[in-house]
Each structure stands twice: as structure tokens, then as C-alpha cells.
Enzyme design. Structure first.
Site, PDB file in Angstrom:
ATOM      1  N   CYS A   1       0.798  -1.230   0.000  1.00  0.00           N
ATOM      2  CA  CYS A   1       0.000   0.000   0.000  1.00  0.00           C
ATOM      3  C   CYS A   1       0.831   1.281   0.000  1.00  0.00           C
ATOM      4  O   CYS A   1       0.273   2.370  -0.033  1.00  0.00           O
ATOM      5  CB  CYS A   1      -0.967  -0.027   1.177  1.00  0.00           C
ATOM      6  SG  CYS A   1      -2.047  -1.460   1.082  1.00  0.00           S
TER       7      CYS A   1
ATOM      8  N   HIS B   1      -1.736   8.957   5.032  1.00  0.00           N
ATOM      9  CA  HIS B   1      -2.099   7.624   4.536  1.00  0.00           C
ATOM     10  C   HIS B   1      -3.588   7.425   4.834  1.00  0.00           C
ATOM     11  O   HIS B   1      -4.326   6.968   3.985  1.00  0.00           O
ATOM     12  CB  HIS B   1      -1.220   6.567   5.195  1.00  0.00           C
ATOM     13  CG  HIS B   1      -1.383   5.200   4.623  1.00  0.00           C
ATOM     14  ND1 HIS B   1      -1.157   4.933   3.291  1.00  0.00           N
ATOM     15  CD2 HIS B   1      -1.767   4.028   5.184  1.00  0.00           C
ATOM     16  CE1 HIS B   1      -1.392   3.649   3.067  1.00  0.00           C
ATOM     17  NE2 HIS B   1      -1.765   3.080   4.195  1.00  0.00           N
TER      18      HIS B   1
ATOM     19  N   HIS C   1      -9.401   2.933  -0.615  1.00  0.00           N
ATOM     20  CA  HIS C   1      -7.982   2.584  -0.562  1.00  0.00           C
ATOM     21  C   HIS C   1      -7.633   1.861  -1.858  1.00  0.00           C
ATOM     22  O   HIS C   1      -7.991   0.704  -2.050  1.00  0.00           O
ATOM     23  CB  HIS C   1      -7.700   1.695   0.649  1.00  0.00           C
ATOM     24  CG  HIS C   1      -6.243   1.532   0.935  1.00  0.00           C
ATOM     25  ND1 HIS C   1      -5.269   1.742  -0.020  1.00  0.00           N
ATOM     26  CD2 HIS C   1      -5.583   1.200   2.068  1.00  0.00           C
ATOM     27  CE1 HIS C   1      -4.075   1.532   0.520  1.00  0.00           C
ATOM     28  NE2 HIS C   1      -4.239   1.201   1.786  1.00  0.00           N
TER      29      HIS C   1
END
Lengths: 400, 379
Positions: free
Chosen positions: A160, A291, A328
Site C-alpha cells: 500500500c 495515509h 484505498h
């Protein structure tokens, strides 16, 4: 070194202008997932890209030979080159780098093959799909489709945080003088495996993705692609290019601590490394693109780390999560966020954190709730964290 | 010149565990195990790293769901990081990075995860511990956790280009000061899932060798300003006496070279291209010539070449490019010893060249259309 072109495929808009408008309007990409069968899951909301036509973007590679993530990467790269006002022929005369970050690579094809194997055993075959699985196809696909022979390619599979990793790879190759330009970013397609894994970990929000909110319950998985064209500032000035932002620096480190739980001290260290590399002090930063996944653990840990670096509440700059809008998008996430930062600098606005009701005291940041604000941004920091403890933080600045 | 040197290495494969086992197998064909039959559900024969068991190697804690990719990576990293191969302890505060290559991570874990989701009463009743091991960065992340390495930690899905890509990326981390040492390498597990995918990608008739399992890592460090000056060796001279003195990596403790460690080889350059003209031999030829040229060398200077041995007609293209550019070199192919180790072929190629001082070349050709080479000066 500067950003002179951006390309985006996302659930809230494709292309720099549409994407910038959506960010400014605080649009949500959330919808019921259709990319895979969600039977048996109590809830399945995701941020899927709808209406993407690969035929519009792929020129040399047959569509059937490129997986969905590779298609996103190619489309984003082609847009970034067009956006920068450089002809693909001009790029061919220069030594370049193509670096694409990804979490899943060709795993959407891989899991469909796996499902066939589970149902029908090894006799079930799909050679074309099997050839689309290797993740290297993302970066190589960009180079092949743009006809770029003299490029180094890498598909960075750092989960990620992969988008920022890939951008960092471009930054260093330009800094050392080994390449004249870099096409770097990230791409991922919705993947049942990723959704199932986060769901099983209790980290998918059944309603909406609401980073930093006291009631947040997790991520929404998303998909998309984003590519930035980086080049030395002198080259950009020489051809009179529009400059979105300057790349000031970046930082990388590894928690070396836990497979899935971020480690606050190490995340803070990564931010400090990035600011040091960029030659700026925490007080110079006008915006943090966090994030900000929307999970309980990530947001609290990340915000704790931010407070550790930036000090008391009053000293922490606005801290937003574009994942509230995009979900995401895994390996594409930090690349999409980096483009949002570049657009924010260029067009003078801070994208909001949508779906926000009440800020969690454990986060305690001004997340610019629900509505974007106009702002002159000089220095922006873009955070990325990943399973495996892989952290990468990018720092962009207003062009001098 | 990349300014980077290789100071230590290790490997795990069907030939055994550790650098010594591999040196023995490389030197003696009798010590190379033939491929063995692998049975259900996907028949074939393969060079499996049968001596390696994840739990046996790493203990029961934290390994019950660990994939073989990650297990091999963690285990293979131990040797170059310990003082047995390094002449001195790692200085306090020094930053070690990990850069590992892969094709697509642990295909077996991905298949097993999907199987659980599709066969249990609810699609989410999967083993949650499997999930992080299904991600491609698991091997690098686990390596960092087990060995406490907080430097840059990067996974490059480079397929057969992984060896070159990780060396180039690692050398750049050193050049930009982001790390003081970098473990570069790649791992490929064996399992029915990988076998099944490989069977589909390349029909047996097109020519391919049995799959191989294993991993190899190279410790990359910055060259000292004058690598061999401390022992009065005069940098890069290749006279026989010093060759012999310097390639005994495990026992040689001269305080020269990187951080006090004896370099095994210098990485002179890496160059890769994308074959957009459907002529991989020509693209590789161009890479090799440019790399030699930048290093001030010619094809005649190359003493040994290790090829990547891709399946199908690409293998011939790779050999053609080598024959055109380094005709007199001794050509080696780790695939003949280890089987097709996929992404791990690259670091294995390098290990196969470290016994012969002089200029050595590593080539790579991947089915995705990339080609490249790396140039080494082996001490």
C-alpha cells in the site's frame, strides 16, 4: 526536479481536470462492488472505476494482453505525457524510467484462475490470463505501449506504499543523472482477495470510509491508477513547460516490527527522513496528505506520529485523507494522493476529508472536513504506509 | 561505475542451504541433485529445495502461516548479515536496506487463500494470518522483521529481470546515501500453483526446463574510495596472487574494501531496455555494448557470462546476443544446475560468477519484453 504532467484513472474522475474538480467538490467514489461476486459478504461497498474503456488508451498492446491494473497504468502514463505537452517521439530520444507501484499486480486475473482451479482442477486453463499475472507487466506495459525502448522499468510491489516508492525511485534516478525523465506512479484493480482479507480483519467500513472520525470502522477497497511525469527543472523551463510542483525529496524506512500494525515511532522517523531529504523543517509544511486509511489502528498511529514530528495541536498543519473519496486504491493510493497534492499546489486548494462527523480525539487533526478550502500551498507532505512496515513519504513544493 | 561492491552472499536451493553448499555444487556436477517428480495435483518434476523447511529453519513462532517465499528469504538473509561472512560487526547506527525481487509473490498462498474463501461456509471465513503472506512484499518485510533491518525495504516485481533491477536499485540507495548496505536478491518458491501457471504460460513443446525453487541474496555496500588500496593492492589489478587472496570471502579478514569488508566483486554497471521491436537479441546486444563502453571495456575483456535462460525461443535470443558481443567468454547457465528459478535466476547468476576473477557479465531476458545486463569485476 519538477512534476510537469499528471495522469489519473479514478473512481471520482479520469484525467487531471476531472480529478481536480472531483477533489475540490469532495466527491465520493463509493458504490456497491460489481468487479467480483460479493455473495455471502454482509456488506460490499468499494470505489470501483466505472466506464473505463481500455481501447481508448492502449495503442500497441492488444487489450486482451493487458490486465486491468496494467490498463490503468498505461492510460495514466499516456495522459501524463499528453498533459506535459511532450510528444511520445520526443521521449524516445531520451533515457527514461518507468516505475509503477502496485499491491496486487495481475492478481485479479490470478484469483479468477485460482477460482477455476478450485472448481475444475488443473485441467482448467486460461493461458492468456496466466500470462497477465506477473506484476512486471504494469511497468513494462507502459513502456511497450508508449514505444519507449531506452527506459529502465520497474514494478514496485511494496503493497500500500508502492506508489510513493515508485515515485521515489524516479526521483533518485533523475538525481543521480541516470535518466532524463521518469514516468512513475501506481495502479491496482479491485481484487476479491484484498477485499476478503481486509473484511476478515474487520477493517472494511460497512457504511462509508471516514478517516479520523470517532466512528470510523475501516477502509473501502478501491482501484485506479496515477502517473506523474518528473523531469529536471532546467529541462522543463527550457521547453516552457507548465510546472505543477517541485519534488523536494522523499524518505523510506521499514518498521521491522510487525507485519500489519504500523509502528508510530518508525512512521515518525520516515516523515523526518523525508523532510530532511527535502531540506525543510516541519514548521514549513502547509498540508499533510495522510495515509489515512480509515482503520482504527492506522489513523490513531499515524496521527500520533504526526504529532510526534510536528508538535502540539496548533503546530500540526491540516491533515487530510483523499481515501475518504477514492477508497484505498492500494498500490495506486499514494500516487493518486501525490497527484492530488500537485493539483492542490497548482490550483490553490486543499482537498477535503469527506464523510466526516466528529474527529476522534486520538487523531486530533484538522482534517478539513467535508468541504475543500482555498489555500496557497507552499510545501505538502504525502504519507504512505504499508503492511510489512514499509513506509514512504514524499515532499512536494510550490515551484520557485 | 555504480560505486557498489558485493561483499557477501548466500543461497538456498535444491543444492542445499548456504554459500558453501552452492560453491560445492557449482564446482562438482556430482553434487547437483537432479529434478525430482512432484505429484498431485499438478504433476511435473522440479528442483525443490527439499532440505529447507520453514518451521525447522526459523522455529515455530510466527511461521505457521508463512509462505515458502518469505521463509526462504528470511533464512537466506542470515548468512550475509552475520559476522561469519563479514569481517567486522556492523557499525552502530548503520542503515541496512532490503531489496527483493519476485514474479508475483507466493502464488501458492494466493491460491490457498482463494480456495478457503470459495469453499468455506462464508467467503470471509479465511485464515486471516494468511493475508499478509499473500502480498508480494511479504518476503522483504519479513526479512526486515526477523533481522531488525529498518532501512529502505523494497520489493521489485521484476520477473527474470529481478537480479539486475534489485542490484541497480540497491546501488542507487547507496549512491544517494539512503542506506549503508543493501541486501539484494530474489526468491521463488515451488508449489502446484506456480507449476500450474508456468505450464499455461509456456507450452512444453516450446522448450522449458523443470522449475527450480530457491533464493539468493547479495550484500551490496559502497566501495571504499580505493577498494584494495589498504593492502597495497593497487585497486583493480587482476594479478593471480591477489585474485587468490581476495576471493576467499569467508576467511579473509583484511581491513580493506567496503566498511572493512573484503569485496568479492564490483558492480561496474547495469543497463536494461524494453524490446519494442520484437527483436530481443538486438535489444540485449545494444545493452551489452553500451554497458561495456561505459566501463571502458570491450567484449574481449569478458571472461565469463551467466545467462538467465528464459523458456522458449527467448533463450536462443539471449545466447545469440552473448555470442555477438562476448564471443570468447565462458557461458554459464544456473538453470542447468537449479532449474528455472524465475525471479531468483538473477542473483543465482551472479553467485555462479564469483569464483573466477576478471570481468563477468550477467544477462537477462524476460517474457514481458525487457532485456538487460550487468557488468561485474570479480576480485
Amino acid at each position: 526536479m519538477v512534476v510537469t504532467g499528471v495522469g489519473v484513472v479514478s473512481s471520482i474522475g479520469t484525467g487531471a481536470d476531472a480529478y481536480a474538480r472531483a477533489l475540490r467538490e469532495g466527491r465520493s467514489g463509493a458504490r456497491p462492488i460489481e468487479a467480483f461476486d460479493t455473495t455471502g459478504f454482509a456488506h460490499a461497498t468499494g470505489c470501483e472505476v466505472v466506464g473505463f474503456d481500455p481501447e481508448q488508451w492502449l495503442r500497441r498492446i492488444p487489450v486482451a494482453e493487458a490486465g486491468r491494473a496494467a490498463q490503468f497504468a498505461i492510460a495514466s502514463a499516456r495522459m501524463a505525457v499528453d498533459d506535459a505537452g511532450i510528444g511520445e517521439d520526443d521521449l524516445r530520444d531520451r533515457r527514461g524510467l518507468v516505475s509503477i507501484g502496485t499491491t496486487d499486480g495481475g492478481s485479479d486475473d490470478g484469483e479468477r484462475l485460482a477460482a477455476a482451479f478450485v472448481h475444475d482442477g488443473p485441467a482448467a486453463t486460461d493461458p492468456a490470463a496466466a500470462r497477465r499475472v506477473p506484476a512486471s507487466r504494469l511497468a513494462t506495459g507502459v513502456a511497450r505501449d508508449l514505444g519507449l525502448a531506452d527506459v529502465e522499468t520497474s514494478t514496485v510491489a511494496t503493497a500500500c506504499a508502492a506508489g510513493n516508492y515508485a515515485i521515489g525511485g524516479g526521483v533518485d534516478a533523475i538525481r543521480t543523472g541516470e535518466v532524463d525523465y521518469a514516468l512513475c506512479g501506481g495502479a491496482d484493480a479491485l481484487c476479491r482477495m484484498t477485499f476478503t482479507g481486509f473484511y476478515r480483519l474487520g477493517a472494511v467500513d460497512p457504511e462509508r470510509c471516514r478517516p479520523f472520525d470517532v466512528d470510523r470502522r475501516g477502509i473501502h477497497t478501491g482501484e485506479g491508477g496515477a502517473v506523474l511525469l518528473l523531469e529536471p527543472r532546467e529541462d522543463a523551463l527550457a521547453r516552457g513547460a507548465r510546472i505543477y510542483a517541485e519534488v523536494l525529496g522523499y524518505g523510506l524506512n521499514c518498521d521491522a516490527h510487525h507485519q500489519v500494525a504500523p509502528h508510530g515511532e518508525s512512521v515518525a522517523r520516515c516523515m523526518a527522513l523525508a523532510l530532511e531529504d527535502a531540506g525543510v523543517a516541519p514548521g514549513d509544511v502547509d498540508l499533510i496528505s495522510a495515509h489515512g486509511t480509515g482503520t482504527k489502528a492506522n489513523d490513531a498511529t499515524e496521527c500520533g506520529a504526526i504529532h510526534g514530528v510536528f508538535g502540539a495541536d496548533g503546530d500540526v498543519p491540516p491533515t487530510v485523507s483523499v481515501k475518504s473519496m477514492l477508497g484505498h486504491t492500494m498500490g495506486a493510493a499514494s500516487a493518486l494522493a501525490a497527484v492530488a497534492c500537485a493539483l492542490g499546489i497548482d490550483r490553490g486548494f486543499i482537498p477535503p476529508t469527506i464523510n466526516h462527523t466528529e474527529t476522534d480525539p486520538e487523531c486530533a487533526v484538522d482534517c478539513v472536513p467535508n468541504t475543500s478550502v482555498e489555500a496557497e500551498l507552499r510545501i505538502v507532505q504525502n504519507n504512505a504506509l504499508a503492511f510489512g512496515g514499509n513506509n514512504a513519504v514524499l515532499v512536494l513544493g510550490r515551484p520557485a | 561505475m555504480t560505486g557498489a561492491v558485493i561483499t557477501a552472499w548466500s543461497a538456498i536451493s535444491a543444492c542445499g542451504i548456504g554459500a558453501a553448499a552452492h560453491r560445492a555444487a557449482y564446482g562438482d556436477p556430482a553434487r547437483r541433485p537432479p529434478p525430482t517428480p512432484v505429484g498431485d495435483p499438478v504433476p511435473g518434476e522440479a528442483h525443490v529445495a527439499a532440505d529447507f523447511d520453514v518451521t525447522e529453519a526459523l522455529g515455530p513462532k510466527g511461521t505457521s502461516s508463512m509462505d515458502r517465499c518469505s521463509g526462504i528469504a528470511v533464512a537466506v538473509a542470515a548468512e550475509p548479515l552475520t559476522a561469519g561472512q563479514r569481517a567486522h560487526a556492523v557499525p552502530e547506527g548503520s542503515v541496512t536496506g532490503v531489496v527483493l525481487g519476485t514474479t508475483s509473490g507466493s502464488a501458492q498462498t494466493q491460491l490457498d487463500f482463494t480456495r478457503e474463501s470459495l469453499t468455506r461456509s462464508k467467503p470471509y471465513r479465511v485464515n486471516p494470518a494468511l493475508m499478509p503472506f499473500a502480498l508480494m512484499n511479504s518476503a522483504a518485510g519479513q526479512t526486515a522483521i526477523w533481522h531488525g533491518l529498518t532501512g529502505p525495504n523494497t520489493t521489485i516485481a521484476g520477473g527474470r529481470m529481478s537480479g539486475l533491477s534489485t542490484l541497480r536499485y540497491g546501488a542507487r540507495l547507496l549512491a544517494t546515501g539512503r542506506a549503508d548496505a543493501v541486501l539484494c536478491g530474489a526468491v521463488e518458491e515451488y508449489g502446484p500453483a506456480r507449476q500450474w501457471l508456468a505450464d499455461q504460460r509456456t507450452p512444453a513443446a516450446a522448450g522449458r526446463r523443470p522449475l527450480g525453487e530457491g533464493g539468493a541474496v547479495l550484500l551490496l555496500e559502497p566501495a571504499a574510495d580505493d577498494p584494495l588500496a589498504a593492502s597495497g593492492d593497487g585497486a583493480h589489478h587482476q594479478d593471480a596472487h591477489h585474485r587468490d587472496a581476495h576471493h576467499q570471502d569467508a576467511n579473509h579478514h583484511d581491513a580493506n574494501g567496503a566498511g572493512g569488508r573484503t569485496p568479492l566483486a564490483e558492480l561496474l554497471g547495469v543497463d536494461t531496455r524494453v524490446d519494442v521491436d520484437d527483436d530481443p537479441a538486438a535489444a540485449l546486444d545494444a545493452c551489452i555494448r553500451r554497458t561495456l563502453d561505459r566501463a571502458g571495456l570491450t567484449g574481449g575483456d569478458v571472461g565469463a557470462v551467466a545467462v538467465s535462460g528464459p523458456p522458449g525461443p527467448l533463450a536462443g535470443a539471449e545466447r545469440d546476443a552473448v555470442a555477438r558481443t562476448a564471443a570468447r567468454a565462458d557461458v554459464r547457465d544456473p538453470g542447468e544446475i537449479l532449474g528455472d528459478t524465475g525471479a531468483a535466476a538473477g542473483p543465482f547468476q551472479v553467485t555462479l560468477l564469483l569464483d573466477r576473477p576478471g570481468v563477468a557479465l550477467v544477462t537477462a531476458v524476460d517474457e514481458d519484453g525487457t532485456v538487460g545486463c550487468g557488468l561485474l569485476r570479480v576480485y
